[in-house]
Design a protein around this motif. Structure first.
Motif, short mmCIF file in Angstrom:
data_model
loop_
_atom_site.label_atom_id
_atom_site.label_comp_id
_atom_site.label_asym_id
_atom_site.label_seq_id
_atom_site.Cartn_x
_atom_site.Cartn_y
_atom_site.Cartn_z
N GLY B 73 0.75 -1.24 0.00
CA GLY B 73 0.00 0.00 0.00
C GLY B 73 0.78 1.28 0.00
N HIS B 74 1.96 1.33 0.60
CA HIS B 74 2.61 2.62 0.74
C HIS B 74 3.13 3.14 -0.59
CE1 HIS B 74 4.05 5.87 3.16
NE2 HIS B 74 5.17 5.84 2.51
N TYR B 75 3.56 2.25 -1.46
CA TYR B 75 4.14 2.71 -2.72
C TYR B 75 3.25 2.46 -3.92
CZ TYR B 75 8.34 3.36 -0.02
OH TYR B 75 9.22 3.80 0.90
N GLY B 79 -3.13 -1.07 0.25
CA GLY B 79 -3.23 -0.41 1.54
C GLY B 79 -4.16 -1.15 2.47
N SER B 140 4.84 10.38 9.84
CA SER B 140 5.36 9.02 9.68
C SER B 140 6.85 9.09 9.37
CB SER B 140 4.62 8.28 8.57
OG SER B 140 4.99 8.79 7.32
N LYS B 142 10.44 6.56 8.06
CA LYS B 142 10.79 5.37 7.29
C LYS B 142 12.02 4.71 7.93
CE LYS B 142 12.28 5.43 2.85
NZ LYS B 142 12.15 5.70 1.41
N VAL B 156 7.75 1.62 6.53
CA VAL B 156 7.22 2.94 6.86
C VAL B 156 6.36 2.80 8.10
CG1 VAL B 156 6.08 4.96 5.93
CG2 VAL B 156 7.14 3.32 4.41
N SER B 157 6.44 3.78 9.00
CA SER B 157 5.70 3.62 10.26
C SER B 157 4.20 3.68 10.03
CB SER B 157 6.12 4.71 11.24
OG SER B 157 5.72 5.97 10.77
N SER B 158 3.80 4.26 8.89
CA SER B 158 2.36 4.30 8.66
C SER B 158 1.82 2.92 8.30
CB SER B 158 2.02 5.28 7.54
OG SER B 158 2.63 4.88 6.34
N LEU B 159 2.72 1.96 8.13
CA LEU B 159 2.26 0.58 7.91
C LEU B 159 1.42 0.12 9.10
CD1 LEU B 159 2.42 -1.99 6.18
CD2 LEU B 159 4.34 -2.68 7.57
N ASP B 162 -1.93 1.23 8.74
CA ASP B 162 -2.61 0.38 7.76
C ASP B 162 -3.03 -0.95 8.36
OD1 ASP B 162 -3.00 1.83 5.55
OD2 ASP B 162 -1.19 1.22 4.49
#
Lengths: 152, 204, 551
Positions: B73-75, B79, B140, B142, B156-159, B162
């Motif tokens: 999802g991040h790239y 997501g 966030s 990385k 990525v911390s936003s993982l 997710d």
């Protein structure tokens, strides 16, 4: 960067909105539900078109930078789609409950409102206990019968 | 890959199968392993074997695909939300094929609301966590993890956010299945019908 | 300063976290109750801190993820939003206390619900987000969170009548949401931005006709949510069928959020320097129609719902005048009305529990049989009518003074304010005479014990009285501290009218992530500069506007 509006898209929007609003004015919750879905599609399409001409990707590296479309409306549309989806399921559940409880999924009028409208005169007088609400207009009894039937 | 551990034996003859005891004839081909199998079917006449077999194959595959979407999802497209929906669809497929035995509940004792709640807690805490480092909420970062000659991994911390969304969506879909799927089927069974009457509303 | 900025997100994130935790612990009722009360109490504290900070240092802005304003999502707590946030959360907390004790006395101490507490907190999340958000689309999301929660709350424990009224409510709300989405799409197509502070600069560059269309579309959208008169029909139909705490919460908060959204967008994005005739007319009609509707009602809850509609007109009047004092009056009125209307619905819940009916004609003599209820009803009723020592008087006075100084049209509508106040007084006096005087009547037996609406016994637990009377205390406190409160409200009105504090706080360079020092109160005015900030999108904006309007 000259943005012109695609005529066919404008027509599609007009059709979606008019169909949606027409369905919203129906009695059956199922049709209203479909109306809301159609209207939601219309609104989402409008959001998409707000971001530029159709058929352009908002993805970096996929298209040359001058042809990239605005990603923000697409993000907005995505959020709106999610919300519409959730509320559609809710309406489905509501329609089902209505069908179980009342036996149909018709959206009805305001019963009390009709009752008050049918009352013979204002009984807003401040003298205590003058008005006898129990004997109300005939419409009232018809409505409450309807409701009682529904409750069974 | 999903063969039942004890293959239900017995010749499909007209008489009762003599072998495995008292299994009634209508149940002789009932799946006996639990993991990855559609659950108990209240009315065996409603079973569709093709769908069941397909569900056995597809269920784990779709789950793996949903996890792929979650990480991708991040790239790329994907997501937590789409991953969660795909995973939810796997459960929907299983529900359609095998009835209302929810594997998460029966096998692992996880109720759908708990799953959704945990997901939301994870997501909100992930959003708040950057404050501890003096960053704005929802910021966030990385992490670059190197595995020497095996390559590297960018996390990525936003993982985590997710992951929270992923769990939340699965929980919500399962809850929907419970209330709209199993709930309606149960109501219908209690009313002595096999399916809700088709004449709901609309005809006016 | 980052910590304070993080504080801005807490009123949104804390209830969300509470809702999640409440779902997880759902079999354990007592834990759910603790989570609910603690969460809302914390949000109250946070809102208080935000109000103090916004009042002394200017708007507090949080940029989510550190993305600067026109691009990223911002949460803004200025005087107006922090004030309304504080009072809304206080009311939510009091209603929760009431609801908790009602649930205990109805279902027993151990009965937990997977929906009630989480949804209640989610509703609070939506309300907080609506107050704090700095962009139009997030406002849409906030409305959806709020409304979706309200759909669930209004149709829980469905009975036939609740399904009927719930359907009307849901469909009308959904339609207004879709119109809102359409409005967002059109605003974005016309300006290339959804950030309110950014829009403030960009909408000014649009042609007059397009500007009017966008403004009207938003008035309709928020008008439906706020129940201003031609668009009010759903409210008296749906609210009275919900349980008392739910109705109190909706009456207190949801319509006010609509008014707040109207206030914010009309002042910030579509500013005017003279009273708006359209809004003045709508305000007058709303006041009178609502009050007359209330006089005609027999159902206590419907009567209160019509009064709610009527008083929405008061708030609209302050906005329609478009002066700082008018906006300040609206702010004051919202604060007063949130408290009082919620109290009245809670007390109505207590009354109907006592009498077993919602019909005023079938009640009587409660002043003898339940004198405490009489006191509980009298104080908020007098406050709502606006008799002198109460907070209602303070708020109405502020509105009248704002109207008196403006145009003749505004002065005529100010007369309507007085008229509607008299009608309100008549309506509540009628309730008083019918319900509290006269010969006591036997409580009726409830016909549908499952709908949380009418019980018909004196089974009203202490917490329900605590919830209702604490709101009365709040309204008395509002009256006692009318001076400081009016001062804050008039500063908030100035803010909204001048727009500079808000815009420079959101768009200015001083609020970059990790920016040094406190947010200055008076920053450099930078209208055109900020509007042209995003060069690429700015260029697109002009083209876009042309493209849309040339057709």
């Amino acid at each position: 960067m000259n943005i012109t509006i695609n005529l066919s898209m404008a027509l599609v929007l007009a059709v979606l909105y008019s169909v949606g609003f027409y369905l919203l004015m129906q009695r059956s919750l199922m049709r209203i539900l479909i109306g809301i879905v159609v209207l939601g599609h219309g609104a989402n399409l409008l959001l998409q078109l707000a971001g530029g001409a159709p058929a352009r990707a908002p993805v970096l590296d996929a298209v040359p930078p001058q042809e990239i479309s605005d990603p923000l409306p697409q993000a907005l549309a995505l959020t709106a789609i999610v919300i519409t989806f959730a509320l559609t399921t809710y309406l489905l559940a509501l329609g089902y409950r209505s069908w179980v409880l009342v036996g149909h999924d018709e959206v009805q009028d305001d019963v009390e409102d009709r009752r008050i409208a049918a009352r013979r005169g204002p009984d807003g007088a401040m003298e205590e206990g003058t008005a006898e609400e129990t004997e109300a207009a005939p419409e009232d009894t018809a409505d409450s019968h309807e409701l009682e039937e529904g409750r069974r | 890959m999903t063969t039942p551990s004890e293959a239900p034996p017995g010749p499909p003859g007209d008489a009762d199968p003599p072998g495995p005891g008292d299994t009634p004839w209508s149940r002789w081909d009932q799946p006996s392993g639990r993991w990855m199998l559609p659950g108990a079917c209240p009315d065996s006449r409603e079973r569709t074997l093709v769908l069941e077999a397909a569900a056995r194959l597809l269920f784990p595959t779709v789950l793996v695909f949903s996890v792929y979407l979650l990480f991708e999802g991040h790239y790329g497209p994907g997501g937590g939300f789409s991953g969660g929906l795909v995973a939810g669809l796997a459960f929907v497929l299983r529900h359609i094929a095998g009835g209302d035995d929810n594997i998460l509940v029966s096998r692992f004792g996880i109720r759908p609301p708990v799953l959704a709640g945990t997901g939301l807690v994870i997501a909100v805490l992930t959003g708040l966590a950057p404050v501890l480092w003096g960053e704005p909420v929802l910021a966030s970062t990385k992490w670059h993890i190197s595995f020497g000659s095996f390559g590297y991994l960018d996390v990525v911390s936003s993982l985590l956010l997710d992951v929270g969304v992923y769990l939340l969506i699965i929980g919500v879909v399962l809850d929907l299945l419970r209330s709209l799927g199993s709930g309606i089927a149960r109501d219908a069974r209690e009313a002595g019908e096999t399916a809700p009457r088709p004449d709901t509303g609309g005809g006016r | 300063m980052t910590l304070l900025q993080a504080f801005v997100t807490l009123p949104v994130l804390l209830p969300m976290l509470g809702a999640a935790a409440s779902v997880i612990v759902s079999p354990r009722a007592s834990l759910q109750r603790v989570i609910g009360v603690v969460t809302l109490a914390l949000v109250c504290v946070v809102a208080g801190v935000l109000l103090v900070s916004a009042d002394s240092y200017g708007p507090v802005v949080a940029q989510l993820g550190g993305w600067p304003a026109p691009m990223g999502i911002v949460l803004v707590a200025d005087r107006m939003s922090a004030l309304l946030l504080l009072i809304s959360t206080l009311v939510t907390l009091a209603v929760l206390v009431y609801a908790i004790d009602q649930r205990i006395s109805d279902y027993g101490r151990e009965t937990a619900s997977t929906t009630f507490h989480p949804i209640f907190l989610l509703l609070s999340t939506g309300v907080s987000l609506a107050y704090l958000t700095g962009d139009l689309f997030t406002l849409f999301v906030a409305f959806e969170i709020m409304l979706a929660s309200s759909y669930v709350l209004i149709t829980r424990r469905t009975s036939a009548s609740r399904i009927r009224s719930g359907m009307t409510y849901v469909i009308v709300s959904l339609m207004s949401s879709l119109l809102f989405l359409t409005a967002v799409g059109m605003v974005y197509a016309a300006t290339g931005s959804v950030n309110l502070a950014d829009l403030a600069g960009r909408v000014g560059m649009l042609p007059e006709g397009l500007k009017t269309v966008l403004a009207l579309l938003l008035v309709v959208v928020f008008g439906i949510k706020a129940a201003i008169v031609p668009l009010h029909f759903w409210l008296p139909d749906s609210y009275p069928n919900a349980p008392a705490p739910v109705t109190a919460l909706f009456a207190g908060l949801l319509t006010k959020v609509g008014i707040y959204a109207l206030l914010r967008t009309q002042t910030l994005v579509f500013p005017q320097d003279h009273p708006s005739t359209l809004l003045l007319v709508i305000a007058a009609v709303t006041m009178v129609v609502g009050a007359l509707g209330a006089v005609a009602q027999d159902d206590l809850n419907r009567l209160l719902s019509f009064l709610l509609v009527s008083h929405i007109g008061f708030m609209l009047f302050g906005l329609a005048v478009y002066t700082p004092s008018g906006i300040a009056g609206t702010a004051l009125y919202i604060v007063h009305h949130i408290t009082v209307q919620a109290t009245l619905f809670l007390v109505s819940g207590l009354i109907t529990r006592r009498t077993g009916t919602v019909s005023i004609a079938q009640m009587g003599g409660l002043a003898q049989t339940a004198p405490h209820l009489a006191v509980l009803f009298a104080i908020p009723a007098i406050t709502l009518a606006g008799l002198p020592p109460t907070s209602g008087f303070v708020a109405k006075l502020a509105l009248l003074r704002a109207g008196a100084g403006a145009t003749p049209a505004a002065e005529i509508v100010a007369a309507f304010v007085v008229l509607a106040s008299l009608l309100t007084l008549y309506a509540v006096a009628r309730v008083w005479v019918r319900v509290f005087w006269g010969t006591p009547k036997e409580p009726l037996v409830d016909n549908d014990p499952n709908d949380e609406l009418v019980v018909g016994t004196a089974r009203s637990a202490r917490g329900m009285y605590v919830g209702a009377s604490s709101l009365i205390v709040v309204s008395i406190v509002i009256a006692l501290f009318a001076g400081p409160l009016s001062a804050i409200a008039s500063r908030a009105g100035d803010d909204l009218q001048t727009r500079e504090a808000y815009r420079s706080a959101v768009l200015g360079p001083d609020t970059a992530p990790g920016g040094p020092g406190p947010v200055p109160v008076a920053a450099v005015p930078q209208g055109p500069a900020a509007a042209g900030g995003g060069a690429a999108i700015g260029a697109m904006t002009a083209d876009d506007a042309e493209g849309t309007t040339s057709r």
